[in-house]
Design a protein around this motif. Structure first.
Motif, short mmCIF file in Angstrom:
data_model
loop_
_atom_site.label_atom_id
_atom_site.label_comp_id
_atom_site.label_asym_id
_atom_site.label_seq_id
_atom_site.Cartn_x
_atom_site.Cartn_y
_atom_site.Cartn_z
N UNK A 161 0.81 -1.22 0.00
CA UNK A 161 0.00 0.00 0.00
C UNK A 161 0.84 1.27 0.00
N UNK A 162 2.14 1.14 -0.17
CA UNK A 162 3.02 2.31 -0.17
C UNK A 162 3.49 2.57 -1.59
N UNK A 163 4.76 2.33 -1.88
CA UNK A 163 5.30 2.62 -3.20
C UNK A 163 4.73 1.77 -4.32
N UNK A 164 4.19 0.61 -3.97
CA UNK A 164 3.64 -0.27 -5.00
C UNK A 164 2.14 -0.21 -5.11
N UNK A 165 1.53 0.77 -4.47
CA UNK A 165 0.06 0.81 -4.41
C UNK A 165 -0.59 0.91 -5.78
N UNK A 166 0.09 1.56 -6.74
CA UNK A 166 -0.51 1.76 -8.05
C UNK A 166 -0.18 0.65 -9.05
N UNK A 167 0.64 -0.31 -8.65
CA UNK A 167 0.99 -1.40 -9.57
C UNK A 167 -0.16 -2.41 -9.62
N UNK A 168 -0.57 -2.85 -10.81
CA UNK A 168 -1.65 -3.84 -10.91
C UNK A 168 -1.22 -5.16 -10.25
N UNK A 169 -2.14 -5.78 -9.54
CA UNK A 169 -1.82 -6.99 -8.78
C UNK A 169 -1.95 -8.26 -9.59
N UNK A 170 -1.13 -8.40 -10.62
CA UNK A 170 -1.17 -9.60 -11.45
C UNK A 170 -0.02 -10.54 -11.08
N UNK A 171 -0.33 -11.81 -11.00
CA UNK A 171 0.67 -12.81 -10.64
C UNK A 171 1.87 -12.76 -11.59
#
Length: 411
Positions: free
Chosen positions: A145-155
Motif C-alpha cells: 500500500x506504499x510505493x507499490x500501491x498503483x501497480x496492478x496486482x497480477x501474478x
C-alpha cells in the motif's frame, strides 16, 4: 446469540453439516479472481460459512474461458466451492446496507480491492474497525500500500519482479513464468494462515486486527533458498534449467524411451543409485563422493549416468530405483498426475455439491481425523444464494450493522 445457537442457525439456513474445524465461523468474502478466493475456499472447506459478495457482473474469473464445464469457467470452479453468492451494488444504499450487515455478522473479512478502493463505501479497515473492533480483516494487494500501491496486482508481474522468471527456463534461453499463477496461490495460503492466526489470538484479546498480504512479499518468501542465497549469502541465483543449485543429480535424465527425474539428496541415496545403475564404484570416486564434489563435477557425472540409463525404459528404472529408495519420477501430464494420485489412494477428486449440481473439484489438501472437511456446496451460481443470505440476516440484525450505517451517514 450464544455460539452454539449461532452455529445451529448457520446449519439450519445454509445446510452445511457443521463438522469442520471452522464450523460457526463466518467469512465475508469481498475478493475475486484467485488469491482471495483460494484463501476463502480453504476456510470454507474447513467448515466456515463464506458469503461471497459479488457485483452484478460477478467475479471476473467467471468469464475466464476456455476451459469450461457446461458453460462455466473451470478457473472459477477451481477456487469457489462451499461458498454462498449474493450480488450487491455497493453504490446502491440498500445493497450497501446489506453488505454492512454481512460484515457485522462476520468473524473474518477478506478483500483484494486496489489499495484504498473500499474507502469510498466505508468498507476499508479503518472504517469497519471503528464499529467492529473485533473483526479479522485481511487485505490482499499486488505490491503493498506504499510505493507499490498503483501497480496492478497480477501474478505474472510478481513472477517478473520477484526474480522468479529469472530463475525459470534453460540456462541460455529466455525467462519463463511458472505454468500456474504460483504466487496468487502462495499468497492465498499465506492469507489463510494469517487470518487463522489472528482469529486464534482474538479469542484471548477480544480484538481483531488488520492482516495485510501482497503478492511480492509472498513471492520473495516462496522463493526460499533462492532469495536466501542473495539475502544471506550475497549470491545472485541464475537460471539453471532443471538443475538444482545445491544438489546433483537432481534433474531429468534421458532413459531409453523418455526422461526420468532423479532427485538425490544425500550420499547414501547416491550410493544406492550407483549400485542400481551397475556402477557402484562411482560412489567412492572422489569426483562424486560428496555433495560438493558432485556439484563441482556435474557434467562428467551426467554423461556417466546417461550412458547407463540408456539401457532401460524410464518406467523400468522408476520401479528399480524406487525399490531401493532412490527418489525418482517419470514426468507426467496433469491428467496422468491426477490418475497417479488416485492410484496411490490419495483420492484427489472430490465432488462438490448435491442433487443435480455436482462439480468434480480437487480435494482439500489437509485431512482432519476428528473434524473432517466436507464438499456439500458446489461453486455457486452468481447471486444463487440471495434468499438464504437474506434469511440469515433477517434472523438477527446485530448492533454493528446499525453502527456501520451511522458511521457512513456521518461521513
Amino acid at each position: 446469540m450464544d455460539q452454539s445457537t449461532h452455529t445451529d442457525l448457520l446449519q439450519e439456513i445454509f445446510g452445511r453439516p457443521g463438522t469442520g474445524p471452522l464450523a460457526g465461523v463466518v467469512v465475508a468474502d469481498l475478493s475475486r479472481v484467485l488469491a482471495g478466493p483460494y484463501c476463502t475456499m480453504l476456510l470454507a472447506d474447513m467448515g466456515a460459512t463464506v458469503i461471497k459478495v459479488e457485483s452484478a457482473a460477478g467475479d471476473d474469473a467467471r468469464a475466464w474461458v476456455p476451459p469450461q464445464r457446461d458453460g462455466e469457467s473451470t478457473f472459477f470452479l477451481s477456487v469457489n466451492r462451499n461458498k454462498y453468492s449474493i450480488a450487491l451494488d455497493f453504490d446502491d444504499p440498500g445493497d450497501l446496507g446489506l453488505v454492512e450487515q454481512i460484515v457485522a455478522r462476520a468473524d473474518i473479512l477478506v478483500e483484494n480491492f486496489k489499495p484504498g478502493g473500499l474507502a469510498r463505501w466505508g468498507l476499508d479497515y479503518e472504517s469497519v474497525s471503528a464499529w467492529r473492533p473485533d473483526i479479522v480483516y485481511a487485505s490482499i494487494t499486488g505490491f503493498g500500500t506504499d510505493g507499490g500501491a498503483q501497480l496492478p496486482g497480477y501474478d505474472l508481474l510478481a513472477q517478473a519482479l520477484s526474480g522468479m522468471m529469472s530463475l525459470t527456463g534453460s540456462q541460455h534461453g529466455e525467462p519463463y513464468r511458472a505454468g500456474v499463477a504460483l504466487f496468487d496461490v502462495i499468497t492465498g495460503l499465506h492469507a489463510a494462515v494469517g487470518v487463522l492466526g489472528a482469529h486464534h489470538e482474538r479469542r484471548a484479546s477480544g480484538l481483531g486486527q488488520h492482516v495485510e498480504l501482497n503478492l511480492l512479499s509472498s513471492a520473495l518468501s516462496g522463493l526460499v533458498n533462492q532469495t536466501a542465497a542473495f539475502v544471506a549469502g550475497g549470491t545472485v541465483p541464475t537460471r539453471m534449467g532443471n538443475e538444482h543449485p545445491s544438489l546433483y543429480p537432481y534433474e531429468p535424465f534421458p532413459a531409453r524411451n523418455k526422461e526420468l527425474v532423479i532427485a538425490v539428496g544425500n550420499n547414501a541415496q547416491f550410493a544406492r543409485l550407483c549400485t542400481c545403475l551397475g556402477a557402484p564404484e562411482l560412489a567412492a570416486d572422489e569426483r562424486f563422493a560428496t555433495v560438493a564434489a558432485r556439484n563441482a563435477n556435474r557434467a562428467q557425472l551426467r554423461e556417466l549416468m546417461i550412458e547407463r540409463l540408456a539401457a532401460r525404459d524410464a518406467e523400468d528404472w522408476f520401479e528399480r530405483l524406487m525399490a531401493v529408495k532412490v527418489p525418482c519420477a517419470p514426468i507426467l501430464g496433469v491428467d496422468e498426475g491426477v490418475r497417479f494420485a488416485a492410484d496411490l489412494g490419495l483420492e484427489p477428486v472430490a465432488v462438490a455439491g448435491t442433487g443435480e449440481r455436482r462439480i468434480p473439484t480437487v480435494r482439500h489438501p489437509a485431512s482432519f481425523s476428528r473434524t473432517p472437511v466436507d464438499y456439500g456446496q458446489a461453486p455457486p451460481a452468481l447471486d444463487g444464494d440471495r434468499e438464504r443470505v437474506l434469511a440469515w440476516l433477517a434472523a438477527g440484525r446485530p448492533v454493528g450493522a446499525v453502527a456501520g450505517a451511522a458511521v457512513r451517514e456521518a461521513s
